[in-house]
Design a protein around this motif. Structure first.
Motif, PDB file in Angstrom:
ATOM      1  N   ARG A 245       0.819  -1.209   0.000  1.00  0.00           N
ATOM      2  CA  ARG A 245       0.000   0.000   0.000  1.00  0.00           C
ATOM      3  C   ARG A 245       0.862   1.273   0.000  1.00  0.00           C
ATOM      4  O   ARG A 245       0.519   2.268  -0.585  1.00  0.00           O
ATOM      5  CB  ARG A 245      -0.914  -0.002   1.221  1.00  0.00           C
ATOM      6  N   ASP A 246       2.029   1.176   0.711  1.00  0.00           N
ATOM      7  CA  ASP A 246       2.893   2.363   0.791  1.00  0.00           C
ATOM      8  C   ASP A 246       4.075   2.259  -0.185  1.00  0.00           C
ATOM      9  O   ASP A 246       5.150   2.788   0.057  1.00  0.00           O
ATOM     10  CB  ASP A 246       3.394   2.575   2.228  1.00  0.00           C
ATOM     11  N   CYS A 247       3.862   1.552  -1.307  1.00  0.00           N
ATOM     12  CA  CYS A 247       4.923   1.361  -2.310  1.00  0.00           C
ATOM     13  C   CYS A 247       5.448   2.722  -2.781  1.00  0.00           C
ATOM     14  O   CYS A 247       4.667   3.631  -3.079  1.00  0.00           O
ATOM     15  CB  CYS A 247       4.340   0.584  -3.488  1.00  0.00           C
ATOM     16  N   THR A 248       6.771   2.854  -2.831  1.00  0.00           N
ATOM     17  CA  THR A 248       7.347   4.104  -3.333  1.00  0.00           C
ATOM     18  C   THR A 248       7.813   3.939  -4.791  1.00  0.00           C
ATOM     19  O   THR A 248       8.447   4.821  -5.348  1.00  0.00           O
ATOM     20  CB  THR A 248       8.543   4.566  -2.467  1.00  0.00           C
ATOM     21  N   HIS A 249       7.542   2.759  -5.359  1.00  0.00           N
ATOM     22  CA  HIS A 249       7.822   2.471  -6.779  1.00  0.00           C
ATOM     23  C   HIS A 249       9.314   2.574  -7.083  1.00  0.00           C
ATOM     24  O   HIS A 249       9.715   3.085  -8.123  1.00  0.00           O
ATOM     25  CB  HIS A 249       7.010   3.402  -7.703  1.00  0.00           C
ATOM     26  N   GLN A 250      10.117   2.082  -6.111  1.00  0.00           N
ATOM     27  CA  GLN A 250      11.569   2.067  -6.359  1.00  0.00           C
ATOM     28  C   GLN A 250      12.034   0.632  -6.563  1.00  0.00           C
ATOM     29  O   GLN A 250      12.283   0.246  -7.700  1.00  0.00           O
ATOM     30  CB  GLN A 250      12.299   2.768  -5.216  1.00  0.00           C
ATOM     31  N   ALA A 251      12.143  -0.132  -5.485  1.00  0.00           N
ATOM     32  CA  ALA A 251      12.636  -1.504  -5.652  1.00  0.00           C
ATOM     33  C   ALA A 251      11.666  -2.532  -5.086  1.00  0.00           C
ATOM     34  O   ALA A 251      11.979  -3.720  -5.061  1.00  0.00           O
ATOM     35  CB  ALA A 251      13.992  -1.625  -4.962  1.00  0.00           C
ATOM     36  N   GLU A 252      10.506  -2.112  -4.641  1.00  0.00           N
ATOM     37  CA  GLU A 252       9.570  -3.048  -4.017  1.00  0.00           C
ATOM     38  C   GLU A 252       9.090  -4.095  -5.028  1.00  0.00           C
ATOM     39  O   GLU A 252       8.841  -3.764  -6.187  1.00  0.00           O
ATOM     40  CB  GLU A 252       8.340  -2.288  -3.491  1.00  0.00           C
ATOM     41  N   PRO A 253       8.929  -5.362  -4.575  1.00  0.00           N
ATOM     42  CA  PRO A 253       8.357  -6.357  -5.491  1.00  0.00           C
ATOM     43  C   PRO A 253       6.873  -6.067  -5.734  1.00  0.00           C
ATOM     44  O   PRO A 253       6.218  -5.446  -4.897  1.00  0.00           O
ATOM     45  CB  PRO A 253       8.538  -7.680  -4.736  1.00  0.00           C
ATOM     46  N   GLY A 254       6.397  -6.467  -6.888  1.00  0.00           N
ATOM     47  CA  GLY A 254       4.965  -6.311  -7.196  1.00  0.00           C
ATOM     48  C   GLY A 254       4.561  -4.862  -7.418  1.00  0.00           C
ATOM     49  O   GLY A 254       3.419  -4.490  -7.174  1.00  0.00           O
ATOM     50  N   CYS A 255       5.505  -4.051  -7.905  1.00  0.00           N
ATOM     51  CA  CYS A 255       5.172  -2.631  -8.124  1.00  0.00           C
ATOM     52  C   CYS A 255       4.485  -2.471  -9.489  1.00  0.00           C
ATOM     53  O   CYS A 255       5.090  -2.699 -10.537  1.00  0.00           O
ATOM     54  CB  CYS A 255       6.433  -1.781  -8.048  1.00  0.00           C
ATOM     55  N   ALA A 256       3.246  -2.051  -9.459  1.00  0.00           N
ATOM     56  CA  ALA A 256       2.460  -1.918 -10.699  1.00  0.00           C
ATOM     57  C   ALA A 256       2.882  -0.678 -11.498  1.00  0.00           C
ATOM     58  O   ALA A 256       2.694  -0.627 -12.713  1.00  0.00           O
ATOM     59  CB  ALA A 256       0.981  -1.830 -10.360  1.00  0.00           C
ATOM     60  N   VAL A 257       3.458   0.303 -10.815  1.00  0.00           N
ATOM     61  CA  VAL A 257       3.890   1.516 -11.515  1.00  0.00           C
ATOM     62  C   VAL A 257       5.115   1.195 -12.377  1.00  0.00           C
ATOM     63  O   VAL A 257       5.168   1.569 -13.557  1.00  0.00           O
ATOM     64  CB  VAL A 257       4.188   2.647 -10.497  1.00  0.00           C
ATOM     65  N   ARG A 258       6.067   0.474 -11.783  1.00  0.00           N
ATOM     66  CA  ARG A 258       7.254   0.103 -12.591  1.00  0.00           C
ATOM     67  C   ARG A 258       6.864  -0.841 -13.729  1.00  0.00           C
ATOM     68  O   ARG A 258       7.411  -0.765 -14.824  1.00  0.00           O
ATOM     69  CB  ARG A 258       8.336  -0.500 -11.694  1.00  0.00           C
ATOM     70  N   ALA A 259       5.880  -1.698 -13.443  1.00  0.00           N
ATOM     71  CA  ALA A 259       5.393  -2.595 -14.506  1.00  0.00           C
ATOM     72  C   ALA A 259       4.785  -1.776 -15.646  1.00  0.00           C
ATOM     73  O   ALA A 259       5.001  -2.070 -16.817  1.00  0.00           O
ATOM     74  CB  ALA A 259       4.369  -3.566 -13.935  1.00  0.00           C
ATOM     75  N   ALA A 260       4.056  -0.718 -15.297  1.00  0.00           N
ATOM     76  CA  ALA A 260       3.434   0.130 -16.328  1.00  0.00           C
ATOM     77  C   ALA A 260       4.499   0.839 -17.160  1.00  0.00           C
ATOM     78  O   ALA A 260       4.341   1.026 -18.368  1.00  0.00           O
ATOM     79  CB  ALA A 260       2.502   1.143 -15.675  1.00  0.00           C
ATOM     80  N   VAL A 261       5.597   1.216 -16.514  1.00  0.00           N
ATOM     81  CA  VAL A 261       6.705   1.835 -17.253  1.00  0.00           C
ATOM     82  C   VAL A 261       7.329   0.791 -18.188  1.00  0.00           C
ATOM     83  O   VAL A 261       7.577   1.064 -19.370  1.00  0.00           O
ATOM     84  CB  VAL A 261       7.769   2.427 -16.297  1.00  0.00           C
ATOM     85  N   ALA A 262       7.538  -0.417 -17.655  1.00  0.00           N
ATOM     86  CA  ALA A 262       8.183  -1.473 -18.437  1.00  0.00           C
ATOM     87  C   ALA A 262       7.367  -1.824 -19.685  1.00  0.00           C
ATOM     88  O   ALA A 262       7.938  -2.075 -20.744  1.00  0.00           O
ATOM     89  CB  ALA A 262       8.396  -2.713 -17.563  1.00  0.00           C
ATOM     90  N   ASN A 263       6.044  -1.818 -19.578  1.00  0.00           N
ATOM     91  CA  ASN A 263       5.267  -2.185 -20.773  1.00  0.00           C
ATOM     92  C   ASN A 263       4.786  -0.972 -21.589  1.00  0.00           C
ATOM     93  O   ASN A 263       3.917  -1.100 -22.446  1.00  0.00           O
ATOM     94  CB  ASN A 263       4.119  -3.140 -20.416  1.00  0.00           C
ATOM     95  N   GLY A 264       5.357   0.183 -21.279  1.00  0.00           N
ATOM     96  CA  GLY A 264       5.113   1.352 -22.124  1.00  0.00           C
ATOM     97  C   GLY A 264       3.820   2.102 -21.846  1.00  0.00           C
ATOM     98  O   GLY A 264       3.461   3.020 -22.576  1.00  0.00           O
ATOM     99  N   GLU A 265       3.119   1.737 -20.771  1.00  0.00           N
ATOM    100  CA  GLU A 265       1.863   2.441 -20.474  1.00  0.00           C
ATOM    101  C   GLU A 265       2.101   3.782 -19.790  1.00  0.00           C
ATOM    102  O   GLU A 265       1.242   4.653 -19.817  1.00  0.00           O
ATOM    103  CB  GLU A 265       0.986   1.593 -19.543  1.00  0.00           C
TER     104      GLU A 265
END
Ligand SMILES: Nc1nc2c(ncn2[C@@H]2O[C@H](COP(=O)(O)OP(=O)(O)OP(=O)(O)O)[C@@H](O)[C@H]2O)c(=O)[nH]1
Ligand SMILES: [Zn+2]
Length: 295
Positions: A245-265
């Motif tokens: 819930r308090d993900c800072t989108h840096q190195a946490e596992p299961g980060c949906a924001v980094r996933a969105a960056v990785a797939n170009g969204e």
């Protein structure tokens, strides 16, 4: 209040006449856009009305300076020259939505852009495609897009913000040809000359325009990641799916924001801007425990 010159101000009355008046000590915090009360016999400002918002920035010595008050819309002006500093738009957006006021992007010097040739400038604009942001292309020189700008701005108070040299004064001059504004030349390397030194209010039938001094940088007045998230609705849209819930989108596992960056969204630049601003909030020790997430 139209403009401030030290302890003196120009005031606009209901009949569109300008009056020069003095500030008293108690009214020393008056800025462009304030509604004030005047003691006419002494030409002195006695009091200012409550503001509905104010746009402030830190100056070179980190002192907070209020630029203007009672703003409905903030137009972030950018141009192919001078080059847009990294994250300047992201910084402005975050500050504006927290005022609160409506942000919009105004791309000036359209006459210098060849729509046939993709440029780094187009790549910059791509970063903001996921935001529900008004974007207008205009040219103060040719008048391109100015009717659309007038229509969009109608009935509200509008401030133009941005770097020196992007053409804020030129735009207001083209919108209001009867006014006389100072326009600066660009330097050899395309930089602005900081021609406008104080914010000034221009009243027109369709709405009000505020010209503001050019900035090199802008630090939004925000104190929490919740406020930061308001400026990053594109990023926040994914953060709900992060594992923590308090993900800072840096190195946490299961980060949906980094996933969105990785797939170009989501553009990588937006996440970088988020990290830079979050870092500044943390460094300022202004984040309350448990208030680092985007939700
Ligand atoms: N080609 C082109 N040049 C423009 C346009 N608008 C402004 N300029 C030029 O850009 C330079 C800077 O314009 P200003 O209006 O002084 O810019 P500013 O943003 O108000 O700058 P500061 O007052 O210093 O913050 C001037 O040389 C203008 O002639 C435009 O639409 N097209
Ligand atoms: Zn995350």
């Amino acid at each position: 209040m139209v403009a401030r010159y030290g302890s003196e101000v120009d005031l606009l009355d209901d009949w569109q006449r300008i009056h020069r008046a003095r500030l008293r000590r108690r009214t020393d915090d008056v800025v462009c856009g304030d509604l004030v009360f005047l003691e006419p016999t002494q030409a002195a400002v006695t009091r200012r009305a409550k503001r509905h918002n104010q746009l402030s920035r830190r100056d070179g010595t980190h002192r907070l300076r209020t630029i203007a008050a009672n703003i409905d819309r903030v137009w972030i002006v950018i141009a192919p020259q001078p080059e847009v500093p990294r994250f300047l738009v992201d910084r402005f957006l975050t500050g504006i939505v927290n005022l609160p006021a409506r942000p919009a992007l105004l791309v000036n010097k359209w006459d210098c852009i060849d729509p046939q040739r993709p440029s780094t400038f187009d790549a910059l604009l791509e970063n903001y495609r996921c935001l529900d942001l008004e974007l207008l292309h205009v040219s103060a020189h040719t008048g391109y897009g100015l009717d659309r700008l007038r229509t969009a701005a109608r009935g509200s108070s509008n401030i133009l913000v941005g770097q020196s040299g992007v053409g804020k004064s030129s735009l207001i001059q083209s919108l209001l040809p009867r006014e006389e504004l100072r326009i600066g030349e660009l330097g050899h390397s395309g930089e602005g000359r900081h021609t406008t030194t104080t914010a000034r209010w221009y009243e027109s039938e369709g709405g009000a325009w505020i010209d503001s001094p050019g900035v090199r940088d802008f630090t939004p007045e925000i104190g929490s990641a919740t406020e930061l998230a308001r400026g990053f609705s594109d990023l926040a849209a994914h953060a709900g799916q992060c594992r923590f819930r308090d993900c800072t989108h840096q190195a946490e596992p299961g980060c949906a924001v980094r996933a969105a960056v990785a797939n170009g969204e989501l553009p990588a630049r937006r996440l970088e801007a988020w990290h830079e601003l979050l870092q500044e909030i943390v460094a300022g020790a202004r984040v309350r425990p448990g208030d680092r997430g985007t939700r």
